[in-house]
Structure formats: C-alpha cells, structure tokens
Enzyme design. Structure first.
Site, PDB file in Angstrom:
ATOM      1  N   LYS A   6       0.497  14.431   0.946  1.00 33.47           N
ATOM      2  CA  LYS A   6      -0.890  14.651   0.519  1.00 33.47           C
ATOM      3  C   LYS A   6      -1.163  16.137   0.275  1.00 33.47           C
ATOM      4  O   LYS A   6      -2.163  16.506  -0.317  1.00 33.47           O
ATOM      5  CB  LYS A   6      -1.851  14.065   1.552  1.00 33.47           C
ATOM      6  CG  LYS A   6      -1.758  12.537   1.640  1.00 33.47           C
ATOM      7  CD  LYS A   6      -2.707  11.964   2.665  1.00 33.47           C
ATOM      8  CE  LYS A   6      -2.553  10.460   2.786  1.00 33.47           C
ATOM      9  NZ  LYS A   6      -3.088   9.729   1.616  1.00 33.47           N
ATOM     10  N   HIS A  66       0.798  -1.226   0.000  1.00 31.67           N
ATOM     11  CA  HIS A  66       0.000   0.000   0.000  1.00 31.67           C
ATOM     12  C   HIS A  66       0.831   1.276   0.000  1.00 31.67           C
ATOM     13  O   HIS A  66       0.271   2.352   0.190  1.00 31.67           O
ATOM     14  CB  HIS A  66      -0.923   0.034   1.228  1.00 31.67           C
ATOM     15  CG  HIS A  66      -2.109  -0.864   1.120  1.00 31.67           C
ATOM     16  ND1 HIS A  66      -3.258  -0.520   0.443  1.00 31.67           N
ATOM     17  CD2 HIS A  66      -2.323  -2.118   1.590  1.00 31.67           C
ATOM     18  CE1 HIS A  66      -4.133  -1.500   0.520  1.00 31.67           C
ATOM     19  NE2 HIS A  66      -3.593  -2.482   1.194  1.00 31.67           N
TER      20      HIS A  66
END
Length: 842
Positions: A575, A378
């Site tokens: 992010k 991931h």
C-alpha cells in the site's frame, strides 16, 4: 446558471406518523414525558434518578429507544420471509467492520428530525453522545467494512438476506503511539452492554469436533482422538435498510461449552481444571485475528473459521427445513456467499450435512453444494491465499478432511481426462499442496466447490484469471466474473458529510441517496460558479468540523486552510505508506535548501494499523512519526508542512477524516490492490485522487475522466515485466534529489537519538531489491504532486474537477454491487415487507 432542484425532494412523513404507522409504536412517544421511551429507559434500565444519569446512560437510553421503534418492523421482516419463503442470501464473513450504529440507524429510519429535536430539548451534545458508542471493531479493514456496506445495501434493496459472523469479545486491537511506535492494547468493545444486540439462546447450535482441548502449561492444547463439541450462541443485530422498510439481521456467533464447569473438580479445589472446558470454548471467539505468527494462533484461527461455517450452515439448513422438505430445492431457496477464503470450509461442511445427516447420494449432494455456494476472492497476493496443514484437519476435523480428499480425487480424475498430458497442471490445481508438508489450498477448494468466483475490480478479476488462479479459470471459465466493489452512500456521504449532502440535494433532489447514479446530474453544474462556491464552502465546513473534532479528541490544533492530503489504509508495504513518506522527505528537503520556495501550506494525514507481527509495517509507522516530529521542530518549514498520524483508526474516525480531505492517496504498487473502497469514499466526498493505475481506481478514473485524476507510476504489466531487471540502486545513483532524500534517512537525520533504527528501510529499498518498487515510482509521484499543487492554486478549477469526481462516483455504490450479485450470482429477488408493522399473536 443551471436550474436547481431539477428533481423534487421526496416527502418524508413526520416522525410521529412514522413511529405510529410504519414502525407500529404508536401512541407511545419517543421522548418528552415520563411515559415516553427515552425517559422510561433512563429510569428503568439504569435505576438512577434522571438528573443523575451519566452521558453513557443517556446514550444507552437513546439507542434502546431507537431499537424499540425498529423492533416490530425487524420481527415483521423475518415473519414475512417465513411466510413467503423466498430464496434467501446468507453472507458468511469472518469480518464485519460495522462501526457505530446509533447515527446510522437514526438516519436510515428517517428519524433524524426527531433525534435533533430530542437532543435540543434535553440539551445534549450530539458529538458527546455519539462518542459513547464504541466502534464494533469486528474487522481488520476493507474486507470487513465491505461486508458491512453489503448487508446494509441488501436491506435497502429489500433483499431477503442475513449476515453471519463471529461475536469477538475483543475486536481488532486499540492502537496507541508511544515514542513513534505502534502499541497494541485490547479492544474490549463489549465492556459495557451493547444496546443493539439480542441474544437468541433458544437458537443455539451444537458444533462437533474431532478433538478436545485441555490446559497444559498455561496454554490450550489439542487432544486428538477425543471428540468434543462446542455450543454456538447467536447474537442478532438489526441491519436497517434506508427508509426503514426492511430490517434484516446480522447474526454473530459466540462460542460456549456444553457444560458450564466440572463440579467434581471444582469441589476438590482444582478451580482451573474445573473451568478448562469453558475457557477453551470461550477462547474461540474471544479475539479477532489472534497473532498468526505463532502456530497456536494459526490453529485458533482455523477453528474460528470452522466454527463460523458450522454454526451458520446449521442455521441456514434449519431455516430451509422450516418451509421445505425437498432437498432438490435447496439451491433454489438458499444462496451462500463466502467472503474470501475464510469460510471455504463451507464446501466440505455442506457436503457432510447432505451426505451424512440427510443421506443424499454424493452426486446429488455435490450438485446442491456447488449450486448453493459462491466465492469472492479479495487478494492477488499468493501468500494471502490460505493454506492449512493437513495434519491440523486430521486432528480437528477428520470427517471434513475425508470429504476434501474425495472431492479432490474426483476433481483431479476429471482434470486428467480433460488434460491428459499435463500432470503439472494437475498438481497446480489440486486441493492439496504436496510440497513442504501437505496443506489444503482453501482458494482452490472454494473455486472447485462453488458455481461462481468473482474478483472485486476489473483489473483484479482479470489478473485472477491470468495469473493467481489461471489454471482453475481455464478449467471453469464460466465461473469467473467481476463484481466491482462499492460503498453505501448513506453512511459515507449522507451521514458523514451533511453540508455537502445538503448542497447535492438542493441541486438535484434526494434520489441520489438510494440511487447514487443520480450524481451524474452534477456534471451540469461544473460551470455554475454558485454551485462551485457551495461545494468549496461545504468542503471548508467539513475541514472545520474535523479540526474541531481533532482538537476535542487530542487537544491539538490544525489549520483548516491547509491542503489536507490523506492516506488512510492498513499499513502494508504494497500500500506504500513509505512511498508517501519519501515524497514528503523530498518536499521537506526542498524547503530546507530553499526556504523562500513557494509552497502552499499542507497537512499530510496518515491513519491505519499494522498487524502486530508485521515488523516492517510497524517501522514505517515509526518513521512517519519521526518525520512528523522533525518537521514540527524545524522553524524553517513550520506552518508550511505538517504530518499527523491519527492513532486508533476506525470507522468513526474515517467518518470525520474522509469528508475533510482534499487529496486522496491511492498509491499501491500496480497489480497488488484488489479493489480498495476508501478510494470510493474519498471520491464521492469531493477529494481528488493522486494514485496508480491499480484496483478500482482505474474504473474510477474512467468514470470521472483521467484528466480529473493525478495518475502516475508503472502499470501492472510494467511491474511484472520489469521484475527481472529492476534496479533500485539505479534510481539512487541517477536521481540526485531522491538520493539526497534517502541519505537523510540513512544518516539518521530523522533518528538522531536512535541511530540505525531505520536501517531495515534501507535494506528493503536498496539491499533487498525494493520489491514494491517505491523508487521506480517516486519521480513520477513527485511530478503528479506538482500538477496537484498547481491546480490547487486555482480554486475554481479545483472545484470543477472535484465536482466531476463526485458526479462520476455513482457507479461505486454498494447498492449497484449487491444488485449485480443478486441478479447474476445469487438469483435472489426483493421481498418487500408490508407497509405497516402490525404483528398478530397472543
């Protein structure tokens, strides 16, 4: 005009028929009489007069009544698996961010009309009832929410599957904001009884450790060389597939001590020491993600991972042995998926079971282990690939470490035969990292010990092969594959956005609920002005519902006519919530300099939690809140720009926020986001994406058409190739508008009473090289934002592009993802459950 209802709506049996026939609960009524399920639970579970029951009492009675209805089918599901003995999937994950269950279970059981009838009859407020259920915060973000979507899709697809996780007493922390700063509070989600879980103490598992724990100076410390054991107590939760045909199980393990307490110590007055063993055991599953900035927290995390693996494998083996005695069939009956590296100790643990307990030869055990296990990666961040100190495994898990060494010896011997002049490669692929203290590389262990390694988006899987796990991919090319993530459309469209779901169903039928690719039919409606109006009305209704909920929960008001521009993600530099905030500073500065500038009213919505030890992420939250306060206090921009940071972001908050959003920000540094799943939820709810070419956003844009996205910024290749020469200072010096915005921050314009508080942001952006390339992408971001604002001024064109996004979102259902896992990795087939829930027995 396109004809509506091109597909018929599937007839759903009336609730009484469902309860009686499919769920085997007739002739008992759900509610309305003194003998009905709801009334009996209110009376007998709470022991109070019905008129005195609290709203929490009524929630529990409603939830337990729903569980009564599903219970026989839940048992029948397990009974069918036991009788048919299919190959079964066991999904191991340290996180399951399942959120609330009541509304989801009602919807998937097709009991919505019945629930509405009961709520109206009892004059109960649905929102108030639903708010009584705490989010089961057993996850940190996308990883845990993905796991929850996956097990729901497996049940919907009638796959014989089971989820395994840990029953954390305290989930991810509750977040509050004080003076702009994130504050962490304990999340005791089990403070009240959980109506969904069922303890199964008769199926407990004993876990042996190579060490003991004792209290010393108020802390638990490892005592090596003194073996001990823990008890894993399973708590089962129903996982209801859509339609209620299959009800699988999520089994969560709680740690307990073999003995409750030392009575002799207790009798002598040493109360703490008497309970030391119990305290040490129960501490193991007390908290999700202990603070890993300290060695103690990291050690506890390692033990959590082993406890999950040991309990789950023991349980899977026990289930296999109930119907099978030939160990050569184990991989034909059992598939185990490791969700990230956290369960990678499954490799040595399964080998230990097969070699030490079942006395198989090494080669046979190794073949079974590899053919049974599969691994999902991931992350592309090297620092996020777990590495555990060898010294810890020596103390805690000495036998598992011996097995890891032997796996490594055999593996490296094979590598040397295949690559005789490449010792550097041997060192890179070794399961043991030798530099700076020996560590076990858990990602390498997972790849070597399994038959499949998959990424979760096409770009992610490609970068895994080419960069992160390049050497291993060259050794095992056949093992590497892609399985792009997806989300369940039941929770993330049908349930959370009822008005829009109704619009879709009236246009194309309800087949999309279980086959999301049906949404492609909406492309025919983009030129239908009536459908575009219905879409815009549904979006406005979702925004009004969000504003109502926001006012109900905070007392604050929002303008539903403003553009709702959203970024909801775990707070992290890659992010780039900071990039979003920089965009807002530029827009704010434009209005400061030119108050007459035309700008449509806009509300920027941020939500997400920062890891407690991640100081810069917490400072970004502080900056966003200070920026919000400054803008609110400036009359020149009031009513035109507004920032809201939603505290305590969780699944249930997302269910309010995502349907209401007009704009979805997916702006990670290209090459850093593995996939993302919030991007998919926004897309299927009709938000337009402004984002970088990263993660699954690339595939989403391909499905909907790049012209219907607002893409900007460097590509992953450009990020990597420019790393050696990139200079953020150049952007600061050569782009006056960006320099002015940064100078507002650096001169304490947003921190008048806290001078210097944002100096670390200057360091990150300029002094330390802007690793995540905020300034490299900021101008491109602003240009994409201009295109977005221009389009929003034309509602018809905006609606057309939004509908095309929804029509292109069908590929991003977790049903599709799980079907690919089942056929291409697990070889697990559907196992339908008989239609009527009739259980025999005395």
């Amino acid at each position: 005009m396109v004809n509506r209802r091109t597909e018929s709506v599937q007839a759903v049996p009336d609730p009484a028929t469902l309860i009686k026939d499919q769920y085997g609960c007739g002739p008992v009524q759900f509610a309305g009489t003194s003998e009905a399920l709801y009334e009996r639970h209110l009376l007998f579970d709470t022991g109070v007069d019905l008129a005195s029951a609290t709203i929490r009492d009524r929630f529990e009675a409603l939830a337990r009544s729903v569980r009564d209805i599903l219970s026989q089918r839940w048992l029948l599901t397990e009974k069918t698996y036991a009788e048919k003995n299919p190959k079964r999937l066991y999904y191991l994950s340290m996180e399951f961010l399942i959120g609330r269950s009541l509304a989801n279970n009602i919807a998937n059981l097709l009991l919505g009309p019945l629930a509405t009838e009961v709520l109206e009859e009892k004059k109960l407020d649905l929102l108030e009832i639903l708010e009584q259920e705490p989010d089961a915060g057993l996850g940190n973000g996308g990883l845990g929410r993905l796991a929850a979507c996956f097990i729901e899709s497996a049940a919907t697809l009638q796959l014989p599957a089971m989820g395994y996780g840990l029953r954390y007493e305290y989930g991810i922390f509750r977040q509050s904001i004080q003076n702009g700063w994130q504050q962490e509070l304990p999340d005791n989600w089990l403070r009240s009884s959980d109506p969904w879980e069922e303890a199964r103490p008769n199926e407990k598992v004993e876990v042996s450790l190579g060490c003991s724990f004792e209290l010393s100076g108020g802390s638990l410390v490892v005592v090596p060389g003194r073996p001990s054991s823990l008890i894993g107590i399973p708590f089962d939760r129903p996982v209801v597939g859509y339609g209620g045909s299959t009800i699988n199980t999520l089994r969560l393990w709680a740690a307990s001590a073999p003995e409750y307490f030392n009575f002799e110590d207790f009798s002598h007055g040493d109360f703490i020491e008497a309970f030391a063993q119990t305290l040490s055991a129960e501490t193991l599953t007390r908290v999700l993600y202990p603070d890993d900035s300290q060695f103690k927290g990291q050690g506890l995390r390692l033990m959590q991972e082993y406890f999950l693996v040991a309990c789950s494998l023991a349980d899977a083996v026990r289930r296999f042995r109930r119907s099978n005695s030939d160990w050569s069939l184990f991989a034909d009956k059992v598939a185990i998926q490791m969700n990230d590296t956290h369960p990678a100790l499954a490799v040595p643990e399964l080998m230990r079971i097969l070699v030490d307990q079942e006395h198989l030869g090494w080669d046979d055990a190794w073949r079974i282990t590899q053919n049974t296990l599969a691994y999902t990666n991931h992350t592309l961040l090297p620092e996020a690939l777990e590495k555990w100190p060898v010294s810890w495994l020596e103390e805690m898990l000495p036998r598992q470490l011996e097995i890891i060494y032997e796996i490594n010896r055999r593996f490296l011997s094979d590598v040397r035969r295949r690559f005789p002049s490449s010792e550097a490669r041997v060192q890179r692929v070794s399961l043991i990292e030798e530099q700076a203290g020996k560590r076990v590389r858990m990602a390498n262990l997972a790849v070597v010990g399994s038959h499949s390694t998959n990424g979760v988006a096409e770009i992610h899987s490609d970068l895994l092969r080419k960069t992160t796990l390049k050497d291993l991919a060259e050794i095992f090319p056949e093992r590497f594959n892609n399985k792009t993530n997806g989300v369940t459309p039941r929770r993330w469209l049908m349930l959370c956005n009822p008005d829009f779901a109704r619009v879709i169903t009236e246009a194309i039928g309800d087949g999309w609920i279980s086959n999301l690719c049906e949404l492609r039919k909406l492309r025919a409606f983009t030129d239908d002005s009536g459908f575009r109006d219905e879409f815009l009305n549904a979006k406005r209704n979702a925004k009004r519902r969000f504003c109502d909920w926001f006012r109900w929960s905070t007392g604050q008001t929002l303008d539903p006519d403003a553009i709702f521009d959203c970024q909801d993600k775990r707070i992290h530099e890659y992010k780039r919530q900071l990039l979003n905030a920089l965009r807002i500073v530029v827009l704010y500065n434009r209005l400061r300099q030119n108050p007459a500038l035309e700008m449509y009213p806009r509300t920027f919505l941020f939500a997400g939690k920062a890891a407690p030890a991640y100081r810069l992420a917490k400072l970004i939250i502080k900056f966003i809140n200070n920026l919000a306060g400054t803008i609110d206090g400036d009359p020149a921009v009031r009513g035109r720009l507004k920032i809201v940071f939603l505290p305590e972001y969780c699944v249930s908050v997302a269910e309010h926020l995502i349907p209401a959003s007009d704009v979805s920000n997916q702006i990670s540094t290209a090459g850093y986001e593995a996939s993302g799943t919030s991007n998919m939820k926004f897309m299927m709810n009709g938000a337009l994406t402004i984002g970088t070419r990263d993660g699954a956003t690339i595939e989403m844009a391909a499905e909907a058409g790049e012209e219907n996205f607002f893409l900007f910024g460097l590509t992953a290749e450009q990020v990597m190739s420019s790393r050696s020469w990139y200079s953020p200072q150049w952007h600061y010096e050569n782009d006056p508008e960006i320099r002015e915005a940064l100078d507002l921050i650096f001169t304490d314009y947003f921190s008048i009473n806290e001078p210097g508080v944002f100096a670390p942001l200057r360091d990150a952006l300029l002094t330390h090289g802007d690793h995540y390339m905020h300034l490299a992408d900021l101008r491109s971001y602003l240009e994409a934002d201009e295109r977005l604002r221009t389009l929003y001024a034309n509602p018809d064109q905006w609606a057309r592009k939004a509908i095309l996004n929804v029509a292109g979102s069908g590929r991003f259902s977790s049903d599709r993802t799980i079907a690919e896992y089942a056929t291409q990795i697990w070889n697990v087939a559907p196992c339908p459950i008989p239609e009527k829930a009739q259980l025999g027995g005395d």
